[in-house]
Design an enzyme around this catalytic site. Structure first.
Site, mmCIF file in Angstrom:
data_model
loop_
_atom_site.group_PDB
_atom_site.id
_atom_site.type_symbol
_atom_site.label_atom_id
_atom_site.label_comp_id
_atom_site.label_asym_id
_atom_site.label_seq_id
_atom_site.Cartn_x
_atom_site.Cartn_y
_atom_site.Cartn_z
ATOM 1 N N GLY A 10 0.856 -1.183 -0.085
ATOM 2 C CA GLY A 10 -0.140 0.000 0.102
ATOM 3 C C GLY A 10 0.665 1.270 -0.022
ATOM 4 O O GLY A 10 2.083 1.209 -0.242
ATOM 5 N N PHE A 11 0.001 2.330 0.128
ATOM 6 C CA PHE A 11 0.818 3.683 0.183
ATOM 7 C C PHE A 11 2.115 3.727 1.259
ATOM 8 O O PHE A 11 3.076 4.001 0.921
ATOM 9 C CB PHE A 11 -0.292 4.785 0.337
ATOM 10 C CG PHE A 11 0.180 5.838 0.721
ATOM 11 C CD1 PHE A 11 1.045 6.692 0.180
ATOM 12 C CD2 PHE A 11 -0.764 6.774 1.713
ATOM 13 C CE1 PHE A 11 1.532 8.038 0.676
ATOM 14 C CE2 PHE A 11 -0.449 8.151 2.200
ATOM 15 C CZ PHE A 11 0.710 8.505 1.694
ATOM 16 N N ILE A 12 1.482 3.618 2.426
ATOM 17 C CA ILE A 12 2.528 3.903 3.482
ATOM 18 C C ILE A 12 3.452 2.571 3.452
ATOM 19 O O ILE A 12 4.725 2.671 3.567
ATOM 20 C CB ILE A 12 1.723 4.076 5.011
ATOM 21 C CG1 ILE A 12 0.946 5.104 5.035
ATOM 22 C CG2 ILE A 12 2.708 3.776 5.980
ATOM 23 C CD1 ILE A 12 -0.212 5.433 6.027
ATOM 24 N N TYR A 152 -14.991 2.517 10.769
ATOM 25 C CA TYR A 152 -13.296 2.195 10.409
ATOM 26 C C TYR A 152 -12.779 2.590 11.836
ATOM 27 O O TYR A 152 -11.898 2.314 12.221
ATOM 28 C CB TYR A 152 -13.077 3.277 9.297
ATOM 29 C CG TYR A 152 -11.377 3.455 9.250
ATOM 30 C CD1 TYR A 152 -10.666 2.314 8.650
ATOM 31 C CD2 TYR A 152 -11.032 4.788 9.665
ATOM 32 C CE1 TYR A 152 -9.205 2.674 8.742
ATOM 33 C CE2 TYR A 152 -9.630 4.886 9.641
ATOM 34 C CZ TYR A 152 -8.731 4.010 8.994
ATOM 35 O OH TYR A 152 -7.155 4.216 9.156
ATOM 36 N N LYS A 156 -10.402 0.483 14.520
ATOM 37 C CA LYS A 156 -8.934 0.723 14.898
ATOM 38 C C LYS A 156 -8.862 0.799 16.483
ATOM 39 O O LYS A 156 -7.817 0.492 16.789
ATOM 40 C CB LYS A 156 -8.695 2.045 14.184
ATOM 41 C CG LYS A 156 -8.392 2.127 12.774
ATOM 42 C CD LYS A 156 -7.152 1.036 12.385
ATOM 43 C CE LYS A 156 -6.865 1.156 10.986
ATOM 44 N NZ LYS A 156 -5.491 0.259 10.549
HETATM 45 N N1 NAD Z 1 -3.247 6.907 4.684
HETATM 46 C C1 NAD Z 1 -3.653 7.539 5.900
HETATM 47 O O1 NAD Z 1 -3.919 8.726 5.818
HETATM 48 C C2 NAD Z 1 -3.951 6.670 7.320
HETATM 49 C C3 NAD Z 1 -4.119 7.608 8.292
HETATM 50 C C4 NAD Z 1 -4.446 6.699 9.598
HETATM 51 C C5 NAD Z 1 -4.269 5.451 9.573
HETATM 52 N N2 NAD Z 1 -3.698 4.907 8.429
HETATM 53 C C6 NAD Z 1 -3.558 3.244 8.539
HETATM 54 O O2 NAD Z 1 -2.223 2.889 7.959
HETATM 55 C C7 NAD Z 1 -2.253 1.642 7.096
HETATM 56 C C8 NAD Z 1 -1.625 1.853 6.091
HETATM 57 O O3 NAD Z 1 -2.777 2.754 5.208
HETATM 58 P P1 NAD Z 1 -2.459 3.074 3.866
HETATM 59 O O4 NAD Z 1 -3.014 4.604 3.485
HETATM 60 O O5 NAD Z 1 -1.136 2.817 3.004
HETATM 61 O O6 NAD Z 1 -3.362 2.273 2.873
HETATM 62 P P2 NAD Z 1 -3.309 1.401 1.676
HETATM 63 O O7 NAD Z 1 -4.807 0.821 1.278
HETATM 64 O O8 NAD Z 1 -2.463 1.725 0.762
HETATM 65 O O9 NAD Z 1 -2.694 0.089 2.512
HETATM 66 C C9 NAD Z 1 -3.140 -0.841 3.054
HETATM 67 C C10 NAD Z 1 -2.879 -2.239 2.337
HETATM 68 O O10 NAD Z 1 -3.113 -3.461 3.066
HETATM 69 C C11 NAD Z 1 -3.396 -4.253 2.176
HETATM 70 N N3 NAD Z 1 -4.721 -5.088 2.737
HETATM 71 C C12 NAD Z 1 -6.017 -4.846 3.054
HETATM 72 N N4 NAD Z 1 -6.598 -5.858 3.417
HETATM 73 C C13 NAD Z 1 -5.665 -6.861 3.540
HETATM 74 C C14 NAD Z 1 -5.885 -8.058 4.059
HETATM 75 N N5 NAD Z 1 -6.990 -8.606 4.355
HETATM 76 N N6 NAD Z 1 -4.623 -8.989 3.791
HETATM 77 C C15 NAD Z 1 -3.496 -8.481 3.594
HETATM 78 N N7 NAD Z 1 -3.555 -7.175 3.132
HETATM 79 C C16 NAD Z 1 -4.677 -6.420 3.299
HETATM 80 C C17 NAD Z 1 -4.146 -3.505 0.835
HETATM 81 O O11 NAD Z 1 -4.249 -4.317 -0.379
HETATM 82 C C18 NAD Z 1 -3.083 -2.441 0.962
HETATM 83 O O12 NAD Z 1 -2.006 -2.686 0.149
HETATM 84 C C19 NAD Z 1 -3.776 1.252 7.356
HETATM 85 O O13 NAD Z 1 -3.850 0.233 8.501
HETATM 86 C C20 NAD Z 1 -4.563 2.529 7.683
HETATM 87 O O14 NAD Z 1 -5.747 2.163 8.414
HETATM 88 C C21 NAD Z 1 -3.630 5.361 7.200
#
Ligand code: NAD
Length: 324
Positions: A10-12, A152, A156
């Site tokens: 994913g992104f992060i 959501y 969390k």
């Molecule tokens: N981006 C933000 O602003 C933000 C803010 C607060 C918290 N978060 C948390 O940070 C984390 C990463 O967020 P992100 O923005 O990179 O999101 P993202 O959707 O880009 O990354 C999440 C990854 O998890 C994978 N995934 C989802 N369900 C899955 C499963 N059942 N099994 C295996 N992989 C699975 C997805 O394919 C994806 O690549 C998440 O937990 C998100 O809730 C993000």
């Protein structure tokens, strides 16, 4: 360290993997490339690291305990960075069961595997959304977080509580990091900054929910990555830490920053605020600063400038998917 990184495509996660490899760690990524947004984007995210001998990618689901056991059997993990989740506040209102299953049951599955294999260190990606519509700013980790406004956010918070239980029962060291709206290169395509940039560059109106007075404490992805790595280096006990920019900006001002970076004026299509949205987020980061030395370093103007530059460089494909 050998790290199991869930959600690493994913992104992060993909930004973190790159940095961990650069710092000499071994990264085993587990991601099911779910369809929340175009899986091709996730494939592109991992391309840079796929050829690194210290990086292994496994396509699979965190709810699949057999698969996770196989990973623990094959690699001597030192720690887990658990980012895999169904992200996004607004879509969770439509499908709470899915969010609960992935974010809560999925987290429990990972924690139970860690218990079976005696790997007791985890950094967990939580979210500022757990604070709900708190009017007391900046948000402190000691504030109540028992009034989430979306499935959501509730998922969390529930996962944070499970993490505490595993710390209490089995002595896990777990830091739950409450990320405040993350942005930067590779940002998820449905998030506001991606949507606005794409629309402005393509001459389409941007969809703005509310009157523009909502504020978000945007955090540049590099600062989030640093916060995660600093947590890994200092993991002891159970802690909840805010990882934010600590410098909120209103939606109206954010749009001006993007307009300046893109060099075009936005046309605005205004809609009412969406259920589940909060008015303001604002991180107090004193605890993270004291405990792990966290200090955000990229301010919004610079971060948006870098994001738009990255976005332009990738214009040969469109990131725009659904609008929420
Ligand atoms: N981006 C933000 O602003 C933000 C803010 C607060 C918290 N978060 C948390 O940070 C984390 C990463 O967020 P992100 O923005 O990179 O999101 P993202 O959707 O880009 O990354 C999440 C990854 O998890 C994978 N995934 C989802 N369900 C899955 C499963 N059942 N099994 C295996 N992989 C699975 C997805 O394919 C994806 O690549 C998440 O937990 C998100 O809730 C993000």
């Amino acid at each position: 360290m050998i790290i199991l990184l869930t959600g690493g495509a994913g992104f992060i996660g993909s930004s973190l993997a790159k940095q961990l490899l650069e710092e000499g760690h071994r990264v085993i990524c587990l991601d099911n490339l779910d369809s929340y947004y175009d899986p091709d984007i996730k494939w592109r995210n991992v391309q840079e690291t796929l050829n690194d001998p210290e990086y292994h990618f496994h396509e699979g689901d965190i709810r699949d305990s057999e698969l996770i056991d196989t990973l623990f059997q094959n690699y001597a993990f030192d720690a887990v960075v658990h980012l895999a989740a169904r992200a996004g506040v607004r879509p969770s209102v439509q499908d709470p069961g899915l969010y609960y299953d992935v974010n809560v049951n999925g987290t429990l599955t990972v924690l139970q595997a860690m218990q079976r294999w005696q790997v007791k260190k985890m950094v967990f990606a939580s979210s500022s959304s757990v604070y709900g519509d708190s009017q007391q700013v900046p948000f402190l980790e000691t504030d109540t977080a028992d009034r989430p406004l979306s499935p959501y956010a509730a998922s969390k918070r529930a996962a944070e509580l499970l993490c505490h239980t595993f710390h209490h029962l089995y002595g896990f060291d777990i830091f739950c990091l409450r990320f405040f709206t993350v942005y930067g290169p590779r940002q998820r395509p449905e998030m506001a900054i991606s949507q606005f940039t794409d629309s402005i560059l393509n001459g389409r109106p941007i969809t703005v929910f509310g009157d523009g007075s909502t504020s978000r404490d945007y955090t540049y992805v590099e600062d989030i990555v640093n916060g995660i790595i600093q947590s890994l280096e200092n993991l002891k006990g159970y802690e909840v830490l805010n990882i934010g920019g600590s410098d909120p900006i209103s939606l109206a001002d954010l749009i001006h920053v993007i307009e300046r970076a893109v060099g075009e004026t936005a046309r605005i299509n205004r809609l009412p605020m969406q259920p589940g949205d909060v008015q303001l987020t604002y991180a107090d980061i004193a605890k993270a600063s004291q405990l792990i030395g966290y200090q955000p370093s990229v301010r919004i103007e610079e971060g948006i400038r870098r994001f738009v530059e990255w976005y332009r460089s990738r214009l040969n494909y469109s990131l725009a998917t659904e609008e929420y």
